[in-house]
Scaffold this active site. Structure first.
Site, PDB file in Angstrom:
ATOM      1  CB  SER A 136      -0.881  -0.021   1.246  1.00  0.00           C
ATOM      2  OG  SER A 136      -1.652   1.160   1.324  1.00  0.00           O
ATOM      3  CE  LYS A 162      -4.674   0.030   0.299  1.00  0.00           C
ATOM      4  NZ  LYS A 162      -5.325  -0.779   1.365  1.00  0.00           N
ATOM      5  CE  LYS A 164      -4.128   3.845   2.050  1.00  0.00           C
ATOM      6  NZ  LYS A 164      -5.348   3.245   2.626  1.00  0.00           N
ATOM      7  CG  ASP A 189      -7.800   2.197   0.462  1.00  0.00           C
ATOM      8  OD1 ASP A 189      -8.968   2.624   0.531  1.00  0.00           O
ATOM      9  OD2 ASP A 189      -7.198   1.663   1.424  1.00  0.00           O
ATOM     10  CD  GLU A 214      -8.767  -1.080   0.604  1.00  0.00           C
ATOM     11  OE1 GLU A 214      -7.787  -1.235  -0.158  1.00  0.00           O
ATOM     12  OE2 GLU A 214      -8.661  -1.154   1.832  1.00  0.00           O
ATOM     13  CG  ASP A 239     -10.516  -1.088   4.826  1.00  0.00           C
ATOM     14  OD1 ASP A 239     -10.832  -1.505   5.959  1.00  0.00           O
ATOM     15  OD2 ASP A 239      -9.421  -0.523   4.624  1.00  0.00           O
ATOM     16  CE  LYS A 263      -7.236  -2.257   6.700  1.00  0.00           C
ATOM     17  NZ  LYS A 263      -7.490  -0.796   6.624  1.00  0.00           N
ATOM     18  N   GLY A 291      -3.900  -4.046   6.140  1.00  0.00           N
ATOM     19  CA  GLY A 291      -2.892  -3.700   7.142  1.00  0.00           C
ATOM     20  C   GLY A 291      -3.216  -2.378   7.803  1.00  0.00           C
TER      21      GLY A 291
HETATM   22  O1  OSB Z   1      -7.234   1.714   4.385  1.00  0.00           O
HETATM   23  O2  OSB Z   1      -5.999   0.019   4.203  1.00  0.00           O
HETATM   24  C1  OSB Z   1      -6.209   1.122   4.690  1.00  0.00           C
HETATM   25  C2  OSB Z   1      -3.160   2.252   6.708  1.00  0.00           C
HETATM   26  C3  OSB Z   1      -3.784   2.914   7.756  1.00  0.00           C
HETATM   27  C4  OSB Z   1      -5.144   3.018   7.756  1.00  0.00           C
HETATM   28  C5  OSB Z   1      -5.912   2.460   6.738  1.00  0.00           C
HETATM   29  C6  OSB Z   1      -5.301   1.772   5.699  1.00  0.00           C
HETATM   30  C7  OSB Z   1      -3.902   1.704   5.673  1.00  0.00           C
HETATM   31  C8  OSB Z   1      -3.147   1.098   4.592  1.00  0.00           C
HETATM   32  C9  OSB Z   1      -1.758   0.629   4.925  1.00  0.00           C
HETATM   33  O3  OSB Z   1      -3.534   1.025   3.461  1.00  0.00           O
HETATM   34  C10 OSB Z   1      -1.625  -0.844   4.930  1.00  0.00           C
HETATM   35  C11 OSB Z   1      -0.283  -1.222   5.501  1.00  0.00           C
HETATM   36  O4  OSB Z   1       0.698  -1.102   4.774  1.00  0.00           O
HETATM   37  O5  OSB Z   1      -0.218  -1.626   6.679  1.00  0.00           O
HETATM   38 MG    MG Z   2      -8.376   0.565   3.048  1.00  0.00          MG
END
Ligand code: OSB
Ligand code: MG
Length: 369
Positions: A136, A162, A164, A189, A214, A239, A263, A291
């Site tokens: 991510s 992925k 953001k 995402d 996402e 999510d 999660k 994560g």
């Molecule tokens: O939306 O998946 C998410 C991190 C913090 C809060 C929300 C998210 C995330 C990530 C990071 O996408 C995932 C990771 O590398 O741990």
């Molecule tokens: Mg997410």
């Protein structure tokens, strides 16, 4: 197993690189570790709440109070038949799944250690010996920086990227990523940064054949996602909105998504995560493990979870060194050149705790109950 004590420790860990989502930028984590003790054995868990109530309503301070004053006391002193008892024991608490789930996960690790099993076996996993990994990548200060980060992660072997997105960092940026990397497995995402009023903009993303988008809409919405999914070719993955197996059933019933990100903390621990997994499997909906910028403890729990059969898509569980100069587990979590993590056969969550290092970064310690 009679739970003798639950000890909470807050550790402060700077990230090697800031992580930016549509809701905030994080430079440093404040993570709550949970130690659950029974029969002279300790099990460990992690509360995956962020530092602020921006991903969902949970955050470090609130999670500490919930774990110490509400969830912990409901478990300490109890004779448990199985770690699966923790979820119903703490169900009187509304929400706060991450606080409850960190304790629940610690009790699963404890049970695994008492039984001499690796955690993945204790939770009924073991469908794979290696888990497929994606990364991510947060919002960057510039597109060239994003392209360089993607290049680095692909070179390391990661199986999907992925990125953001948010209004102002979406269609144009993804277009450039696709120009540079036409064949990679790519997804986006949004962390709830859009509304149905943005439908036309989100439809433009169909041109980039993403694996999924996402949680584009509100953090607690299912119905609008169903309306949006009807208008998109791209699969929606939920999510934030999926906090229980019941939510998964409802989302599937109204076709709000084609994929679900599980999660551990968000759904309140392993027992509920397995129920979400099973609901999705029965409906033909693939899942993957999300994560929350975890330390090695939460990361190891995510690896165990990812060995359940329906975790068929690469998750956001990646190498320790992407987050930490030094992780609190030994060895750190490593990813091979094919983008996979080898699942440990050691008892419990599969890694050693670096107790000296944990002590040196602990900013608060208290017993629950
Ligand atoms: O939306 O998946 C998410 C991190 C913090 C809060 C929300 C998210 C995330 C990530 C990071 O996408 C995932 C990771 O590398 O741990
Ligand atoms: Mg997410």
């Amino acid at each position: 197993m009679k739970i003798d004590a639950i000890v909470l420790r807050q550790v402060r860990m700077p990230l090697v690189h800031f992580f930016e989502t549509s809701f905030s930028r994080t430079y440093e984590r404040d993570i709550i570790l949970v130690e659950a003790r029974a029969n002279g054995v300790s099990g460990w868990g992690e509360i995956t709440a962020g530092e602020h109530p921006f991903y969902n309503e949970e955050w470090t301070e609130a999670a500490w109070r919930i774990a110490k004053d509400y969830a912990g006391p409901r478990v300490v002193g109890r004779e448990l038949a199985t770690a699966a008892d923790v979820y119903p024991l703490t169900a009187h608490i509304r929400g706060h799944n991450m606080a409850r789930g960190g304790i629940e996960a610690a009790v699963w690790d404890l049970q695994a250690r008492i039984n001499g099993n690796p955690l993945w076996r204790e939770i009924g996993g073991g469908a794979r010996k290696k888990i497929p990994c994606g990364v991510s990548i947060g919002i960057q200060d510039s597109v060239p920086e994003l392209l360089e980060k993607i290049d680095t992660e692909l070179a390391a072997g990661y199986q999907r990227i992925k990125m953001k997105i948010k209004p102002g960092w979406d269609v144009e940026v993804i277009r450039e990523v696709r120009q540079q990397f036409p064949d990679i497995r790519l997804m986006a995402d949004a962390n709830s940064a859009y509304t149905l009023a943005d439908t036309e903009r989100l439809r433009e993303l169909d041109a980039f054949y993403l694996m999924m988008i996402e949680q584009p809409l509100a953090h607690d919405d299912i119905i609008d996602h169903a309306a949006l999914q009807k208008k998109l070719d791209t699969a929606i993955c939920l999510d934030e909105a999926i906090r229980s197996a019941h939510h998964a059933e409802q989302a599937i019933q109204v076709s709000a998504c084609r994929i679900i990100n599980i999660k551990l903390g968000r759904v309140g621990g392993f027992a509920e995560a397995k129920r979400v997994h099973d609901v999705c499997e029965d409906a033909g909906i693939p899942v993957w493990c999300g994560g929350m910028l975890e330390s090695g403890v939460g990361r190891a729990h995510n690896i165990a979870l990812s060995t359940l059969p329906n975790f068929t898509l690469p998750g956001d569980v990646s190498a320790s060194k992407r987050y930490w100069k030094r992780d609190i587990v030994v060895p750190p979590v490593e990813v091979d050149c094919e983008g996979q993590i080898a699942v440990s056969d050691e008892v419990g969550f599969g890694y050693e705790l670096d107790h000296d290092y944990i002590r040196s970064i602990t900013v608060r310690e208290e017993a629950a109950g």
